[in-house]
Design an enzyme around this catalytic site. Structure first.
Site, PDB file in Angstrom:
ATOM      1  N   GLU A 190       0.815  -1.218   0.000  1.00  7.59           N
ATOM      2  CA  GLU A 190       0.000   0.000   0.000  1.00  7.59           C
ATOM      3  C   GLU A 190       0.851   1.272   0.000  1.00  7.59           C
ATOM      4  OE1 GLU A 190      -3.360  -0.158   2.625  1.00  7.59           O
ATOM      5  OE2 GLU A 190      -3.423  -2.341   2.609  1.00  7.59           O
TER       6      GLU A 190
HETATM    7  O1  G3I Z   1     -18.428  -0.882  -4.945  1.00  6.56           O
HETATM    8  C1  G3I Z   1     -19.113   0.306  -4.571  1.00  6.56           C
HETATM    9  C2  G3I Z   1     -19.986   0.721  -5.703  1.00  6.56           C
HETATM   10  O2  G3I Z   1     -20.993  -0.221  -5.867  1.00  6.56           O
HETATM   11  C3  G3I Z   1     -20.561   2.099  -5.395  1.00  6.56           C
HETATM   12  O3  G3I Z   1     -21.301   2.549  -6.493  1.00  6.56           O
HETATM   13  C4  G3I Z   1     -19.434   3.091  -5.090  1.00  6.56           C
HETATM   14  C5  G3I Z   1     -19.969   4.469  -4.718  1.00  6.56           C
HETATM   15  O4  G3I Z   1     -18.987   5.199  -4.001  1.00  6.56           O
HETATM   16  O5  G3I Z   1     -18.685   2.614  -4.009  1.00  6.56           O
HETATM   17  C6  G3I Z   1     -18.055   1.368  -4.289  1.00  6.56           C
HETATM   18  O6  G3I Z   1     -17.378   0.970  -3.144  1.00  6.56           O
HETATM   19  C7  G3I Z   1     -16.162   1.655  -2.877  1.00  6.56           C
HETATM   20  C8  G3I Z   1     -15.029   0.626  -2.822  1.00  6.56           C
HETATM   21  O7  G3I Z   1     -13.836   1.259  -2.443  1.00  6.56           O
HETATM   22  C9  G3I Z   1     -14.826  -0.058  -4.189  1.00  6.56           C
HETATM   23  O8  G3I Z   1     -14.508   0.855  -5.157  1.00  6.56           O
HETATM   24  C10 G3I Z   1     -16.280   2.351  -1.527  1.00  6.56           C
HETATM   25  O9  G3I Z   1     -17.237   3.405  -1.628  1.00  6.56           O
HETATM   26  C11 G3I Z   1     -14.935   2.901  -1.108  1.00  6.56           C
HETATM   27  O10 G3I Z   1     -15.030   3.414   0.219  1.00  6.56           O
HETATM   28  C12 G3I Z   1     -13.898   1.801  -1.139  1.00  6.56           C
HETATM   29  O11 G3I Z   1     -12.672   2.372  -0.766  1.00  6.56           O
HETATM   30  C13 G3I Z   1     -11.629   1.452  -0.503  1.00  6.56           C
HETATM   31  C14 G3I Z   1     -11.188   1.547   0.955  1.00  6.56           C
HETATM   32  O12 G3I Z   1     -10.098   0.672   1.171  1.00  6.56           O
HETATM   33  C15 G3I Z   1     -12.274   1.157   1.931  1.00  6.56           C
HETATM   34  O13 G3I Z   1     -11.821   1.438   3.221  1.00  6.56           O
HETATM   35  C16 G3I Z   1     -10.467   1.813  -1.413  1.00  6.56           C
HETATM   36  O14 G3I Z   1     -10.835   1.603  -2.775  1.00  6.56           O
HETATM   37  C17 G3I Z   1      -9.251   0.945  -1.055  1.00  6.56           C
HETATM   38  O15 G3I Z   1      -8.138   1.413  -1.790  1.00  6.56           O
HETATM   39  C18 G3I Z   1      -8.966   1.077   0.433  1.00  6.56           C
HETATM   40  O16 G3I Z   1      -7.875   0.274   0.753  1.00  6.56           O
HETATM   41  C19 G3I Z   1      -7.480   0.210   2.141  1.00  6.56           C
HETATM   42  C20 G3I Z   1      -6.872  -1.139   2.355  1.00  6.56           C
HETATM   43  O17 G3I Z   1      -7.787  -2.143   2.008  1.00  6.56           O
HETATM   44  C21 G3I Z   1      -6.428  -1.327   3.814  1.00  6.56           C
HETATM   45  N1  G3I Z   1      -5.545  -0.254   4.218  1.00  6.56           N
HETATM   46  C22 G3I Z   1      -6.069   1.088   4.006  1.00  6.56           C
HETATM   47  C23 G3I Z   1      -6.451   1.275   2.530  1.00  6.56           C
HETATM   48  C24 G3I Z   1      -6.912   2.670   2.292  1.00  6.56           C
HETATM   49  O18 G3I Z   1      -8.095   2.940   3.003  1.00  6.56           O
END
Ligand code: G3I
Length: 346
Positions: free
Chosen positions: A261
């Protein structure tokens, strides 16, 4: 987690002020033609991707390890108690196999991105253990021999070094950690198993708690092979010394080190709009080089690789999550290489 980042970012800007005044060494612009980042280094160079990236040439040519940013997380892969959703995970695994990329999967057990049924699960301690085992075993067995490494447990510790009171701790107790590793190992004895967490380089109490527990479990024969040092850092924080000494502490404890990450923020506190300057980009490039060069120096047996958390600035999790402008990755929103990429390929 959000508030901790914000508090610390304010503090480290103040503490790191003297660093801001040094001029970074200029890095010339470059292109990706006939150059490959992973061929430049003799350890795996990875990137976090989503399914659409399987047609992105930069992923194909520049990286030899991939990590699904979201599609292996419980809410996506196990949306209902009796239903697993394999489509996207299969697509990423097939892509990795067809293109000879290592797949480091993320993540089996976490406190975020849980399906509602899992959060609301009711049962005794042994029911919870059986549920966790079913979740882990079903996924790991399906990809046995195809996924080379797993983040088994993600972010189990709080910043003060105590265990995070997540659903697993509350319902199983602290043994959920070793059980998760055991279940994963039983499902695929060849897979490399990782504990992954953030802020290890500047939270000594947390780092010590993680290393103490992992060392203790390893001594008792629990199959833990490596530690993922999530590196959501900035151009000025943490200090170089803290970053390097954390790498050393992990490898000296006998664990493979995954710089997981990795993204380097150029704007760690301000929510105001700002002009992205050449100087910011050069500082970012310098920091990426510093990390890759120092990682290159660690003993081969401990090098699991470096994974950049996203392909292009336009897709980084940071602006969305923190509500601020930022440009933390190697490629800009149009997938053009930034000085950070050029500095690494040089
Ligand atoms: O899949 C839904 C989709 O259906 C919807 O339309 C859209 C609307 O916002 O959201 C989509 O979900 C998103 C998901 O990523 C997939 O794209 C979530 O809102 C969003 O919050 C989520 O964010 C992820 C995040 O973890 C969640 O905490 C990031 O992409 C991802 O890069 C991030 O990664 C984490 C690691 O797993 C653990 N360490 C921290 C790192 C950063 O937070």
């Amino acid at each position: 987690m959000k508030s901790l980042y914000l508090n610390y970012r304010f503090l480290y800007l103040l503490l790191s002020y003297p660093l801001i005044s040094c001029e970074p060494e200029p890095i010339e612009v470059c292109n990706t033609d006939q150059q490959s980042l992973y061929q430049r280094y003799d350890f795996p160079v990875g990137v976090a991707i989503e399914p659409p990236h399987t047609t992105e040439p930069i992923v194909q040519t520049q990286f030899n390890s991939i990590t699904p940013s979201n599609r292996f997380k419980p809410e996506f892969i196990h949306p209902q108690e009796k239903t697993f959703y394999w489509h996207h995970a299969d697509l990423l695994v097939d892509y990795a196999l067809a293109n000879e990329k290592r797949l480091h999967a993320h993540t089996l057990i976490w406190h975020e991105q849980l399906p509602i049924w899992m959060e609301n699960f009711q049962g005794s301690k042994s029911d919870w253990e059986a549920m966790m085992k079913h979740h882990i075993s079903t996924i790991v067995k399906r990809y046995k021999g195809k996924v080379q490494a797993w983040d088994v447990i993600n972010e189990a510790f709080l910043e003060d070094g105590t265990l995070r009171p997540n659903i697993w701790l509350k319902n199983i107790g602290s043994s959920y950690i070793e059980k998760a590793f055991q279940y994963a190992h039983e499902a695929d004895p060849e897979a490399l198993l990782f504990y992954n967490d953030f802020n290890l380089s500047f939270r000594p109490t947390k780092r010590k708690a993680v290393l103490d527990l992992m060392t203790n479990l390893k001594l008792r024969g629990v199959p833990i092979h490596g530690i993922g040092m999530q590196s959501h850092i900035s151009t000025i924080f943490p200090s170089d010394q803290d970053f390097i000494s954390t790498m050393e502490k992990i490898t000296q404890a006998g664990f493979k080190l995954h710089i997981s990450e990795l993204d380097i923020s150029v704007n760690s506190i301000s929510k105001e709009k700002f002009e992205l300057t050449d100087e910011m980009l050069q500082r970012q490039a310098q920091r990426y080089r510093f990390i890759f060069n120092n990682y290159q120096r660690i003993e081969k047996q401990y090098q699991h690789g470096i994974t950049i958390w996203g392909v292009s600035d336009g897709e980084s999790w940071i602006p969305n999550y923190f509500g601020r402008e930022d440009y933390p990755l190697l490629f800009d929103e149009f997938f053009n290489p930034k000085p950070a990429y050029c500095g690494l390929i040089k």
